[in-house]
Design an enzyme around this catalytic site. Sequence first.
Site, PDB file in Angstrom:
ATOM      1  N   LYS A  80       0.860  -1.183   0.000  1.00 42.19           N
ATOM      2  CA  LYS A  80       0.000   0.000   0.000  1.00 42.19           C
ATOM      3  C   LYS A  80       0.892   1.227   0.000  1.00 42.19           C
ATOM      4  CE  LYS A  80      -4.549   0.789   0.367  1.00 42.19           C
ATOM      5  NZ  LYS A  80      -5.633   0.005  -0.232  1.00 42.19           N
ATOM      6  N   GLY A 178     -20.483   6.646   4.487  1.00 40.75           N
ATOM      7  CA  GLY A 178     -19.570   6.961   3.391  1.00 40.75           C
ATOM      8  C   GLY A 178     -20.197   6.588   2.061  1.00 40.75           C
TER       9      GLY A 178
END
Length: 343
Positions: A80, A178
């Site tokens: 990541k 979200g």
Amino acid sequence: MAVFNHISFDEHEQVVFCHDKESGLKAIIAIHNTHLGPAFGGCRMWNYHSDDEALNDVLRLSKGMTYKNAMAGLQMGGGKSVIIADPQNATDRTALFKAFGRFVNSLGGRYYAAEDVGTTPADISVAGTETSFVAGLEGKSGDPSPYTALGTFLGIKAAVKHKLGLDSVEGLRIAVQGVGHVGYYLCRHLHQEGAQLIVTDIHQQSLTRVAEEFGAQIVAPQEIYCQAVDVYAPCALGATLNDTTIPQLQAKIVAGCANNQLAQPIHGEQLKQRGILYAPDYVINAGGIINVSFENHYDSEQSTVKVSQIYHTLSQVFQVADAQNRTTGDVADEMARAIINGK
């Protein structure tokens, strides 16, 4: 800054701190594990409060990618990257992502970057002008968000089947926290099958869109946890399941697309004690990386078929957890480690 004794360091193979003076780039790339193949994982841009917050995030996210790719049956390791910047106010994104691409290229293919929170396929395409080690490009597999949403939707259905004995979400009340790229597509799937939506987000434009298109009820961010719903779907940033929020939950199921939903592993046990079924985040939200895995010979139908396997993988996790009286997170972790270690 401590790295090797950091609370989230988990035998990561490589952690690279990147700085480019001209563009202002400040980034961290973390490669957790490459036993199954080169590390794949998104590039997140966020306005972190501190370098240590960014480091903690990238360490946790990269480990999650290792487990995610393993459970999805992909020949990919886990990595990541995070860029420390405000995604809403980044001045020269082209210069920023060109610099980022050069740092990715310096790793020689050990890490492939894709879009994530705060970044877009267009940003990754800019990075791709400096390196071939990028994925999820426009014109190839493209935006992974619809596939992440599809996998999450199917994961919610698996959880609903296991916990409630229902084959559909029709008539269920589902709280979505979200409603950006993935959250929007998830709301569309849920609405099309007849679910009632309660939503929150920090961006009013996103809320207005789902309210107008799907009839969603809007609540304030801190009110999302205490809603009388069947499913709570965290689809924003991580660590929303913690000592403060878990006691507020009225949902019977937690299943969403956010990464690192549990602030700490102990919170999985707290959910279990309350009788709340938790869908491990890196299992349910693997649809995007599954789609990316078809990048070089892209076939949307094959990608969709493989994403659909998330339903069965989660069902297996739920069944084993029940049979062994363990948390779903512990079971999924054990299954992922066995795959990584070739057992």
